[in-house]
Write a protein that holds these residues in place. Sequence first.
Motif, PDB file in Angstrom:
ATOM      1  N   SER A 177      18.542  61.623  51.598  1.00 47.14           N
ATOM      2  CA  SER A 177      19.410  61.717  50.649  1.00 47.14           C
ATOM      3  C   SER A 177      19.286  62.611  49.445  1.00 47.14           C
ATOM      4  O   SER A 177      20.177  62.747  48.344  1.00 47.14           O
ATOM      5  N   LEU A 202      19.679  64.015  44.184  1.00 47.75           N
ATOM      6  CA  LEU A 202      20.510  63.110  44.903  1.00 47.75           C
ATOM      7  C   LEU A 202      21.665  63.907  45.626  1.00 47.75           C
ATOM      8  O   LEU A 202      22.377  64.584  44.491  1.00 47.75           O
ATOM      9  N   ASP A 238      24.910  63.697  45.731  1.00 51.04           N
ATOM     10  CA  ASP A 238      26.129  62.662  45.520  1.00 51.04           C
ATOM     11  C   ASP A 238      27.299  63.490  45.565  1.00 51.04           C
ATOM     12  O   ASP A 238      27.835  64.309  44.675  1.00 51.04           O
ATOM     13  N   GLU A 239      28.150  63.184  46.654  1.00 49.98           N
ATOM     14  CA  GLU A 239      29.137  63.720  46.867  1.00 49.98           C
ATOM     15  C   GLU A 239      30.341  63.320  45.893  1.00 49.98           C
ATOM     16  O   GLU A 239      31.267  64.203  45.916  1.00 49.98           O
ATOM     17  N   TYR A 240      30.274  62.432  45.128  1.00 51.93           N
ATOM     18  CA  TYR A 240      31.330  62.131  44.350  1.00 51.93           C
ATOM     19  C   TYR A 240      31.226  62.376  43.073  1.00 51.93           C
ATOM     20  O   TYR A 240      31.721  62.051  42.100  1.00 51.93           O
ATOM     21  N   ALA A 241      30.074  63.010  42.651  1.00 50.57           N
ATOM     22  CA  ALA A 241      29.801  63.291  41.371  1.00 50.57           C
ATOM     23  C   ALA A 241      30.926  64.194  40.735  1.00 50.57           C
ATOM     24  O   ALA A 241      31.089  64.150  39.555  1.00 50.57           O
TER      25      ALA A 241
END
Length: 58
Positions: free
Chosen positions: A7, A47, A49-52
Amino acid sequence: MSTDCESCVNYVYDEDYECECCTVNLDEDELVRFMQDSHYSCPYYRLDDEYAVVRKQM
């Protein structure tokens, strides 16, 4: 911190080796700790995090 490499943003697919690899160059001491200590927390873990970015734009 975490050691869940899958991740992490630094864990990417390498087409030359045809596998997932960490892009961080650990020094010798860090690598030994990482390989021997099951509770080692990688200081380079981030992390993935694609949606950040999307959350920031809202």
